[in-house]
Design a protein around this motif. Sequence first.
Motif, PDB file in Angstrom:
ATOM      1  N   LEU A  91       0.835  -1.201   0.000  1.00 46.22           N
ATOM      2  CA  LEU A  91       0.000   0.000   0.000  1.00 46.22           C
ATOM      3  C   LEU A  91       0.870   1.252   0.000  1.00 46.22           C
ATOM      4  CD1 LEU A  91      -2.743   1.386   0.180  1.00 46.22           C
ATOM      5  CD2 LEU A  91      -2.662   1.107   2.665  1.00 46.22           C
ATOM      6  N   GLY A  92       1.951   1.216   0.772  1.00 43.14           N
ATOM      7  CA  GLY A  92       2.870   2.347   0.765  1.00 43.14           C
ATOM      8  C   GLY A  92       3.562   2.531  -0.577  1.00 43.14           C
ATOM      9  N   GLN A  93       3.845   1.422  -1.273  1.00 42.17           N
ATOM     10  CA  GLN A  93       4.511   1.493  -2.566  1.00 42.17           C
ATOM     11  C   GLN A  93       3.595   1.967  -3.686  1.00 42.17           C
ATOM     12  OE1 GLN A  93       7.876   0.962  -3.173  1.00 42.17           O
ATOM     13  NE2 GLN A  93       7.906   1.021  -0.943  1.00 42.17           N
ATOM     14  N   LEU A  94       2.281   1.933  -3.466  1.00 44.88           N
ATOM     15  CA  LEU A  94       1.356   2.387  -4.500  1.00 44.88           C
ATOM     16  C   LEU A  94       1.528   3.874  -4.806  1.00 44.88           C
ATOM     17  CD1 LEU A  94      -1.998   0.582  -3.617  1.00 44.88           C
ATOM     18  CD2 LEU A  94      -0.382   0.018  -5.419  1.00 44.88           C
ATOM     19  N   SER A  95       2.076   4.609  -3.868  1.00 48.74           N
ATOM     20  CA  SER A  95       2.274   6.041  -4.067  1.00 48.74           C
ATOM     21  C   SER A  95       3.476   6.344  -4.953  1.00 48.74           C
ATOM     22  CB  SER A  95       2.446   6.745  -2.712  1.00 48.74           C
ATOM     23  OG  SER A  95       1.295   6.565  -1.902  1.00 48.74           O
ATOM     24  N   PHE A  96       4.196   5.308  -5.407  1.00 50.40           N
ATOM     25  CA  PHE A  96       5.381   5.511  -6.233  1.00 50.40           C
ATOM     26  C   PHE A  96       5.270   4.667  -7.507  1.00 50.40           C
ATOM     27  CE2 PHE A  96       6.619   6.204  -1.856  1.00 50.40           C
ATOM     28  CZ  PHE A  96       7.301   7.410  -1.921  1.00 50.40           C
ATOM     29  N   ASN A  97       5.767   5.212  -8.602  1.00 48.61           N
ATOM     30  CA  ASN A  97       5.846   4.458  -9.837  1.00 48.61           C
ATOM     31  C   ASN A  97       7.028   3.495  -9.789  1.00 48.61           C
ATOM     32  OD1 ASN A  97       3.651   5.826 -11.164  1.00 48.61           O
ATOM     33  ND2 ASN A  97       4.998   7.591 -11.423  1.00 48.61           N
ATOM     34  N   ARG A  98       7.142   2.643 -10.803  1.00 48.80           N
ATOM     35  CA  ARG A  98       8.217   1.650 -10.804  1.00 48.80           C
ATOM     36  C   ARG A  98       9.594   2.279 -10.968  1.00 48.80           C
ATOM     37  NH1 ARG A  98       5.655  -3.372 -14.372  1.00 48.80           N
ATOM     38  NH2 ARG A  98       3.812  -3.680 -13.054  1.00 48.80           N
ATOM     39  N   ASP A  99       9.639   3.475 -11.556  1.00 54.44           N
ATOM     40  CA  ASP A  99      10.926   4.156 -11.706  1.00 54.44           C
ATOM     41  C   ASP A  99      11.310   4.970 -10.478  1.00 54.44           C
ATOM     42  OD1 ASP A  99       9.021   6.094 -11.871  1.00 54.44           O
ATOM     43  OD2 ASP A  99       9.689   6.942 -13.774  1.00 54.44           O
ATOM     44  N   GLY A 100      10.495   4.915  -9.432  1.00 50.91           N
ATOM     45  CA  GLY A 100      10.800   5.614  -8.193  1.00 50.91           C
ATOM     46  C   GLY A 100      10.147   6.972  -8.057  1.00 50.91           C
ATOM     47  N   SER A 101       9.556   7.499  -9.116  1.00 55.64           N
ATOM     48  CA  SER A 101       8.882   8.788  -9.039  1.00 55.64           C
ATOM     49  C   SER A 101       7.534   8.640  -8.333  1.00 55.64           C
ATOM     50  CB  SER A 101       8.671   9.359 -10.446  1.00 55.64           C
ATOM     51  OG  SER A 101       7.869   8.484 -11.224  1.00 55.64           O
ATOM     52  N   ARG A 102       7.065   9.731  -7.769  1.00 54.13           N
ATOM     53  CA  ARG A 102       5.818   9.690  -7.011  1.00 54.13           C
ATOM     54  C   ARG A 102       4.609   9.672  -7.936  1.00 54.13           C
ATOM     55  NH1 ARG A 102       4.385  10.425  -1.886  1.00 54.13           N
ATOM     56  NH2 ARG A 102       6.462  11.131  -1.264  1.00 54.13           N
ATOM     57  N   ASP A 103       3.682   8.770  -7.644  1.00 51.36           N
ATOM     58  CA  ASP A 103       2.407   8.710  -8.349  1.00 51.36           C
ATOM     59  C   ASP A 103       1.434   9.623  -7.596  1.00 51.36           C
ATOM     60  OD1 ASP A 103       0.063   8.149  -9.609  1.00 51.36           O
ATOM     61  OD2 ASP A 103       0.237   5.968  -9.498  1.00 51.36           O
ATOM     62  N   THR A 104       1.271  10.833  -8.099  1.00 49.91           N
ATOM     63  CA  THR A 104       0.521  11.858  -7.369  1.00 49.91           C
ATOM     64  C   THR A 104      -0.927  11.462  -7.139  1.00 49.91           C
ATOM     65  OG1 THR A 104       1.942  13.545  -8.390  1.00 49.91           O
ATOM     66  CG2 THR A 104      -0.071  14.305  -7.314  1.00 49.91           C
ATOM     67  N   SER A 105      -1.589  10.918  -8.154  1.00 51.37           N
ATOM     68  CA  SER A 105      -3.010  10.589  -8.024  1.00 51.37           C
ATOM     69  C   SER A 105      -3.252   9.535  -6.946  1.00 51.37           C
ATOM     70  CB  SER A 105      -3.557  10.100  -9.364  1.00 51.37           C
ATOM     71  OG  SER A 105      -2.856   8.944  -9.800  1.00 51.37           O
ATOM     72  N   THR A 106      -2.459   8.465  -6.970  1.00 50.65           N
ATOM     73  CA  THR A 106      -2.624   7.412  -5.960  1.00 50.65           C
ATOM     74  C   THR A 106      -2.236   7.922  -4.575  1.00 50.65           C
ATOM     75  OG1 THR A 106      -2.092   5.759  -7.643  1.00 50.65           O
ATOM     76  CG2 THR A 106      -2.033   5.048  -5.353  1.00 50.65           C
ATOM     77  N   TYR A 107      -1.163   8.712  -4.521  1.00 47.69           N
ATOM     78  CA  TYR A 107      -0.720   9.267  -3.234  1.00 47.69           C
ATOM     79  C   TYR A 107      -1.815  10.128  -2.605  1.00 47.69           C
ATOM     80  CZ  TYR A 107       1.758  12.318   0.010  1.00 47.69           C
ATOM     81  OH  TYR A 107       2.138  13.035   1.114  1.00 47.69           O
ATOM     82  N   LEU A 108      -2.441  10.967  -3.408  1.00 50.73           N
ATOM     83  CA  LEU A 108      -3.505  11.825  -2.881  1.00 50.73           C
ATOM     84  C   LEU A 108      -4.716  11.003  -2.463  1.00 50.73           C
ATOM     85  CD1 LEU A 108      -3.365  14.848  -5.362  1.00 50.73           C
ATOM     86  CD2 LEU A 108      -2.526  14.766  -3.001  1.00 50.73           C
ATOM     87  N   ALA A 109      -5.036   9.959  -3.233  1.00 49.27           N
ATOM     88  CA  ALA A 109      -6.188   9.116  -2.890  1.00 49.27           C
ATOM     89  C   ALA A 109      -5.976   8.436  -1.536  1.00 49.27           C
ATOM     90  CB  ALA A 109      -6.416   8.072  -3.973  1.00 49.27           C
ATOM     91  N   VAL A 110      -4.802   7.834  -1.342  1.00 51.27           N
ATOM     92  CA  VAL A 110      -4.500   7.163  -0.074  1.00 51.27           C
ATOM     93  C   VAL A 110      -4.484   8.161   1.073  1.00 51.27           C
ATOM     94  CG1 VAL A 110      -2.780   5.818   1.185  1.00 51.27           C
ATOM     95  CG2 VAL A 110      -3.223   5.315  -1.222  1.00 51.27           C
ATOM     96  N   THR A 111      -3.877   9.323   0.829  1.00 54.05           N
ATOM     97  CA  THR A 111      -3.766  10.339   1.878  1.00 54.05           C
ATOM     98  C   THR A 111      -5.131  10.858   2.312  1.00 54.05           C
ATOM     99  OG1 THR A 111      -1.599  11.014   1.040  1.00 54.05           O
ATOM    100  CG2 THR A 111      -2.747  12.553   2.497  1.00 54.05           C
ATOM    101  N   PHE A 112      -5.981  11.178   1.346  1.00 56.68           N
ATOM    102  CA  PHE A 112      -7.279  11.759   1.688  1.00 56.68           C
ATOM    103  C   PHE A 112      -8.208  10.737   2.342  1.00 56.68           C
ATOM    104  CE2 PHE A 112      -6.192  15.186  -1.374  1.00 56.68           C
ATOM    105  CZ  PHE A 112      -6.423  16.257  -0.530  1.00 56.68           C
ATOM    106  N   ILE A 113      -8.091   9.477   1.974  1.00 55.58           N
ATOM    107  CA  ILE A 113      -8.889   8.455   2.660  1.00 55.58           C
ATOM    108  C   ILE A 113      -8.470   8.369   4.127  1.00 55.58           C
ATOM    109  CG2 ILE A 113      -9.306   5.973   2.819  1.00 55.58           C
ATOM    110  CD1 ILE A 113      -9.281   5.879  -0.214  1.00 55.58           C
ATOM    111  N   GLY A 114      -7.158   8.387   4.370  1.00 53.67           N
ATOM    112  CA  GLY A 114      -6.682   8.376   5.754  1.00 53.67           C
ATOM    113  C   GLY A 114      -7.128   9.611   6.514  1.00 53.67           C
TER     114      GLY A 114
END
Length: 360
Positions: free
Chosen positions: A268-291
Amino acid sequence: MNAISRFFWFCSGVHISTLEKHSTEQNKYIGIGATIFFTGLFAALSGGYAMYFVFKGAEGAVFFALFFGIIWGLAIFNMDRYIVSSINKSASTNKQILQATPRILLAIMIGIVISRPLELKIFDKEIKERLKVSYLNNQRSNIDTLNAAFENKYAIEMGKLNDAKAQRDSMASAIKTDRQKLNFEIFGNKTTETSGVMGYGPYAKRKEAELKQREQNLDTLTADVRTLEKFIDSRKQFDGLMTEKLYTGKQLDSLANIAGFADRNWALGQLSFNRDGSRDTSTYLAVTFIGLLFIFFECLPVFVKLMSSRGPYDNSVENIEIAQEYESDKDKDFEIAAIDGVHDTRVSTEIEKRKNQLYE
């Protein structure tokens, strides 16, 4: 509706018999009680879901999940009920905020704990896909590590095998070339190295003998290569390299389905990052706002209690507390006076003072 209202009053931690006398305050505490109740319900679902993964695969997994979920939900419900009911509306605004600060911090911690298992369920499909990629990469890395360790352990034998293979391939290539030249000589093909005269002459016979000797040497070298390969394969079998293979699709599905809480939480923590290590903004915001949503929901009863103005119910509760304190002090003072044998004037004065305060 009356039973439901009384239940939510109980959830809010109010004095029900006093609240029944103030109809204007009843809806407010129904809302507070409902919020506390649903917070406990979400906590029960969250705790049960987390415990289900702890005992997943065991016979009593569902029973343990239900049992722990109920216990955890009741614990959070009781804690929230205490937090809200302990805020004293008779105090000043600054004092109320001071009273609520540690309770809000505790509510934030509870909200984080509650939200995590529910986030795991919400992003279940994405978590499984990330786990499959992780398991496949880990297996590939394990195989590479085993191969590197094996090559380091048997570096001498591997070196001999590689040298023997290179020598065999070189000898086989040279024999093939010389065999072709011999055929050209026999069949009269003119080249820079053949006479162009057809026939099996002395030169051809000498070349034939040389080729047979070299082919025998090649056979011996090939046998040595096979012996070394057999030894290396036996060592790989012994060290477990032959049984290590990349996971199939079905194996990856099975591993993702039985993944534990820690692996799923990591994914779940890794969902906020793409495979190249860059941040996946959309998923990061979704996880953050649900929390943040669950944290806000947990803090909501405290905020509602702080924002609500002092009402008739709060005045009645304060009067009841003063009366109870007055009666308690009165009994204590008379006991002291009886023991001393003297009715202290200061005791009477204090009693009258409290009595006048109550009547006011």
